[in-house]
Scaffold this motif. Structure first.
Motif, PDB file in Angstrom:
ATOM      1  N   ILE A   2      83.299 -85.885  28.774  1.00  0.00           N
ATOM      2  CA  ILE A   2      82.691 -85.386  27.548  1.00  0.00           C
ATOM      3  C   ILE A   2      83.764 -84.836  26.628  1.00  0.00           C
ATOM      4  O   ILE A   2      84.568 -83.990  27.031  1.00  0.00           O
ATOM      5  CB  ILE A   2      81.642 -84.302  27.869  1.00  0.00           C
ATOM      6  N   PHE A   3      83.779 -85.329  25.389  1.00  0.00           N
ATOM      7  CA  PHE A   3      84.701 -84.826  24.380  1.00  0.00           C
ATOM      8  C   PHE A   3      84.003 -83.713  23.611  1.00  0.00           C
ATOM      9  O   PHE A   3      82.833 -83.844  23.253  1.00  0.00           O
ATOM     10  CB  PHE A   3      85.127 -85.938  23.424  1.00  0.00           C
ATOM     11  N   VAL A   4      84.712 -82.629  23.391  1.00  0.00           N
ATOM     12  CA  VAL A   4      84.165 -81.476  22.675  1.00  0.00           C
ATOM     13  C   VAL A   4      85.035 -81.159  21.466  1.00  0.00           C
ATOM     14  O   VAL A   4      86.208 -81.527  21.418  1.00  0.00           O
ATOM     15  CB  VAL A   4      84.064 -80.233  23.599  1.00  0.00           C
ATOM     16  N   ASP A   5      84.438 -80.459  20.494  1.00  0.00           N
ATOM     17  CA  ASP A   5      85.216 -80.129  19.299  1.00  0.00           C
ATOM     18  C   ASP A   5      86.071 -78.886  19.474  1.00  0.00           C
ATOM     19  O   ASP A   5      86.971 -78.630  18.680  1.00  0.00           O
ATOM     20  CB  ASP A   5      84.314 -80.019  18.068  1.00  0.00           C
ATOM     21  N   ASP A   6      85.822 -78.098  20.544  1.00  0.00           N
ATOM     22  CA  ASP A   6      86.629 -76.898  20.816  1.00  0.00           C
ATOM     23  C   ASP A   6      86.684 -76.700  22.322  1.00  0.00           C
ATOM     24  O   ASP A   6      85.795 -76.093  22.922  1.00  0.00           O
ATOM     25  CB  ASP A   6      86.000 -75.681  20.132  1.00  0.00           C
ATOM     26  N   LEU A   7      87.729 -77.236  22.947  1.00  0.00           N
ATOM     27  CA  LEU A   7      87.843 -77.200  24.402  1.00  0.00           C
ATOM     28  C   LEU A   7      87.867 -75.773  24.936  1.00  0.00           C
ATOM     29  O   LEU A   7      87.187 -75.466  25.923  1.00  0.00           O
ATOM     30  CB  LEU A   7      89.081 -77.965  24.873  1.00  0.00           C
ATOM     31  N   ASP A   8      88.625 -74.892  24.309  1.00  0.00           N
ATOM     32  CA  ASP A   8      88.701 -73.515  24.800  1.00  0.00           C
ATOM     33  C   ASP A   8      87.336 -72.842  24.779  1.00  0.00           C
ATOM     34  O   ASP A   8      86.956 -72.149  25.732  1.00  0.00           O
ATOM     35  CB  ASP A   8      89.717 -72.705  23.991  1.00  0.00           C
ATOM     36  N   ALA A   9      86.578 -73.039  23.700  1.00  0.00           N
ATOM     37  CA  ALA A   9      85.237 -72.445  23.608  1.00  0.00           C
ATOM     38  C   ALA A   9      84.311 -73.045  24.663  1.00  0.00           C
ATOM     39  O   ALA A   9      83.498 -72.330  25.272  1.00  0.00           O
ATOM     40  CB  ALA A   9      84.660 -72.638  22.208  1.00  0.00           C
ATOM     41  N   ALA A  10      84.424 -74.351  24.896  1.00  0.00           N
ATOM     42  CA  ALA A  10      83.584 -75.005  25.899  1.00  0.00           C
ATOM     43  C   ALA A  10      83.899 -74.476  27.296  1.00  0.00           C
ATOM     44  O   ALA A  10      82.991 -74.209  28.093  1.00  0.00           O
ATOM     45  CB  ALA A  10      83.758 -76.518  25.842  1.00  0.00           C
ATOM     46  N   LEU A  11      85.191 -74.304  27.597  1.00  0.00           N
ATOM     47  CA  LEU A  11      85.574 -73.787  28.915  1.00  0.00           C
ATOM     48  C   LEU A  11      85.144 -72.336  29.090  1.00  0.00           C
ATOM     49  O   LEU A  11      84.737 -71.928  30.179  1.00  0.00           O
ATOM     50  CB  LEU A  11      87.080 -73.940  29.125  1.00  0.00           C
ATOM     51  N   GLU A  12      85.210 -71.567  28.021  1.00  0.00           N
ATOM     52  CA  GLU A  12      84.736 -70.178  28.072  1.00  0.00           C
ATOM     53  C   GLU A  12      83.237 -70.143  28.351  1.00  0.00           C
ATOM     54  O   GLU A  12      82.769 -69.359  29.171  1.00  0.00           O
ATOM     55  CB  GLU A  12      85.051 -69.490  26.740  1.00  0.00           C
ATOM     56  N   LEU A  40      77.807 -82.400  40.571  1.00  0.00           N
ATOM     57  CA  LEU A  40      78.156 -83.237  39.424  1.00  0.00           C
ATOM     58  C   LEU A  40      79.513 -82.819  38.867  1.00  0.00           C
ATOM     59  O   LEU A  40      79.744 -81.637  38.602  1.00  0.00           O
ATOM     60  CB  LEU A  40      77.090 -83.110  38.326  1.00  0.00           C
ATOM     61  N   GLU A  41      80.431 -83.789  38.712  1.00  0.00           N
ATOM     62  CA  GLU A  41      81.740 -83.507  38.139  1.00  0.00           C
ATOM     63  C   GLU A  41      81.740 -83.864  36.663  1.00  0.00           C
ATOM     64  O   GLU A  41      81.222 -84.911  36.267  1.00  0.00           O
ATOM     65  CB  GLU A  41      82.843 -84.276  38.865  1.00  0.00           C
ATOM     66  N   VAL A  42      82.334 -82.962  35.864  1.00  0.00           N
ATOM     67  CA  VAL A  42      82.413 -83.140  34.418  1.00  0.00           C
ATOM     68  C   VAL A  42      83.861 -82.944  33.993  1.00  0.00           C
ATOM     69  O   VAL A  42      84.502 -81.966  34.380  1.00  0.00           O
ATOM     70  CB  VAL A  42      81.501 -82.123  33.686  1.00  0.00           C
ATOM     71  N   GLU A  43      84.364 -83.885  33.201  1.00  0.00           N
ATOM     72  CA  GLU A  43      85.696 -83.778  32.611  1.00  0.00           C
ATOM     73  C   GLU A  43      85.495 -83.465  31.132  1.00  0.00           C
ATOM     74  O   GLU A  43      84.918 -84.268  30.393  1.00  0.00           O
ATOM     75  CB  GLU A  43      86.441 -85.104  32.762  1.00  0.00           C
ATOM     76  N   LEU A  44      85.932 -82.293  30.690  1.00  0.00           N
ATOM     77  CA  LEU A  44      85.845 -81.918  29.283  1.00  0.00           C
ATOM     78  C   LEU A  44      87.195 -82.169  28.630  1.00  0.00           C
ATOM     79  O   LEU A  44      88.231 -81.776  29.177  1.00  0.00           O
ATOM     80  CB  LEU A  44      85.478 -80.438  29.135  1.00  0.00           C
ATOM     81  N   ASP A  45      87.206 -82.823  27.481  1.00  0.00           N
ATOM     82  CA  ASP A  45      88.446 -83.109  26.773  1.00  0.00           C
ATOM     83  C   ASP A  45      88.311 -82.730  25.309  1.00  0.00           C
ATOM     84  O   ASP A  45      87.223 -82.815  24.733  1.00  0.00           O
ATOM     85  CB  ASP A  45      88.813 -84.588  26.873  1.00  0.00           C
ATOM     86  N   GLN A  46      89.434 -82.340  24.715  1.00  0.00           N
ATOM     87  CA  GLN A  46      89.475 -81.971  23.307  1.00  0.00           C
ATOM     88  C   GLN A  46      89.458 -83.232  22.446  1.00  0.00           C
ATOM     89  O   GLN A  46      90.322 -84.094  22.584  1.00  0.00           O
ATOM     90  CB  GLN A  46      90.739 -81.156  23.000  1.00  0.00           C
ATOM     91  N   ALA A  47      88.473 -83.330  21.564  1.00  0.00           N
ATOM     92  CA  ALA A  47      88.422 -84.440  20.613  1.00  0.00           C
ATOM     93  C   ALA A  47      89.354 -84.139  19.446  1.00  0.00           C
ATOM     94  O   ALA A  47      89.647 -82.981  19.155  1.00  0.00           O
ATOM     95  CB  ALA A  47      86.996 -84.632  20.111  1.00  0.00           C
ATOM     96  N   ARG A  48      89.804 -85.168  18.776  1.00  0.00           N
ATOM     97  CA  ARG A  48      90.660 -85.000  17.609  1.00  0.00           C
ATOM     98  C   ARG A  48      89.817 -84.899  16.341  1.00  0.00           C
ATOM     99  O   ARG A  48      88.810 -85.593  16.196  1.00  0.00           O
ATOM    100  CB  ARG A  48      91.590 -86.193  17.459  1.00  0.00           C
ATOM    101  N   GLY A  49      90.270 -84.058  15.445  1.00  0.00           N
ATOM    102  CA  GLY A  49      89.644 -83.954  14.129  1.00  0.00           C
ATOM    103  C   GLY A  49      88.137 -83.775  14.201  1.00  0.00           C
ATOM    104  O   GLY A  49      87.634 -82.974  14.983  1.00  0.00           O
ATOM    105  N   ASP A  50      87.419 -84.550  13.402  1.00  0.00           N
ATOM    106  CA  ASP A  50      85.959 -84.440  13.350  1.00  0.00           C
ATOM    107  C   ASP A  50      85.273 -85.530  14.169  1.00  0.00           C
ATOM    108  O   ASP A  50      84.148 -85.925  13.872  1.00  0.00           O
ATOM    109  CB  ASP A  50      85.473 -84.452  11.901  1.00  0.00           C
ATOM    110  N   ALA A  51      85.940 -86.019  15.217  1.00  0.00           N
ATOM    111  CA  ALA A  51      85.401 -87.120  16.019  1.00  0.00           C
ATOM    112  C   ALA A  51      84.036 -86.795  16.620  1.00  0.00           C
ATOM    113  O   ALA A  51      83.159 -87.651  16.665  1.00  0.00           O
ATOM    114  CB  ALA A  51      86.378 -87.501  17.129  1.00  0.00           C
ATOM    115  N   VAL A  52      83.841 -85.556  17.069  1.00  0.00           N
ATOM    116  CA  VAL A  52      82.550 -85.191  17.670  1.00  0.00           C
ATOM    117  C   VAL A  52      81.448 -85.255  16.615  1.00  0.00           C
ATOM    118  O   VAL A  52      80.393 -85.844  16.842  1.00  0.00           O
ATOM    119  CB  VAL A  52      82.612 -83.797  18.330  1.00  0.00           C
ATOM    120  N   ALA A  53      81.683 -84.652  15.465  1.00  0.00           N
ATOM    121  CA  ALA A  53      80.682 -84.680  14.398  1.00  0.00           C
ATOM    122  C   ALA A  53      80.351 -86.108  13.999  1.00  0.00           C
ATOM    123  O   ALA A  53      79.181 -86.459  13.801  1.00  0.00           O
ATOM    124  CB  ALA A  53      81.169 -83.869  13.197  1.00  0.00           C
ATOM    125  N   ARG A  54      81.385 -86.964  13.892  1.00  0.00           N
ATOM    126  CA  ARG A  54      81.141 -88.357  13.529  1.00  0.00           C
ATOM    127  C   ARG A  54      80.336 -89.083  14.609  1.00  0.00           C
ATOM    128  O   ARG A  54      79.412 -89.825  14.307  1.00  0.00           O
ATOM    129  CB  ARG A  54      82.451 -89.086  13.248  1.00  0.00           C
TER     130      ARG A  54
END
Length: 125
Positions: free
Chosen positions: A69-79, A102-116
């Motif tokens: 899962i790509f997120v727009d703010d990895l630090d906030a998601a991990l918190e 269930l295993e989940v890999e969270l990754d930081q998306a670039r720019g506005d990729a999540v919104a798009r």
């Protein structure tokens, strides 16, 4: 609150060839990346599938490996994740195991990729 989207699903297969051919010929999904990780060849195709080739896989165990899962703010998601009953896996701080396994890999998306990505309504055009 951070936003995210499912970027890939990781699937175990015994042999890459037949799976890559099927998804290429039936769905037009092309290889976008390939690596060897932990001694296993792994291939990502367009459309969000990661295949993990494991010649010993016999199909009796789970074929599913993890959600990417790509997120727009990895630090906030991990918190936010830390407030849930998750285990951080040795693969890195962005690899989490939920209480039921269930295993989940969270990754930081670039720019506005999540919104798009979230603005696309594939069902209704």
């Amino acid at each position: 609150m951070t936003l995210g989207y499912l970027e890939h699903v990781a699937i175990r297969v015994r042999s890459l060839g037949p799976h890559l051919a099927f998804f290429r010929e039936v769905c037009g999904m092309k290889v976008r990346d390939q690596q060897v990780i932990g001694g296993l060849k792994q291939v990502w195709v367009t459309g969000g599938i990661q295949f993990i080739e494991d010649p010993t896989f016999d199909g009796r165990e789970s074929r599913f490996a993890h959600l990417g899962i790509f997120v727009d703010d990895l630090d906030a998601a991990l918190e936010a994740a830390a407030r849930h009953d998750v285990i951080v896996l040795p693969k890195g701080r962005n690899w989490l195991r939920l209480p039921d396994g269930l295993e989940v890999e969270l990754d930081q998306a670039r720019g506005d990729a999540v919104a798009r990505a979230l603005s696309i309504d594939a069902r209704n055009g």
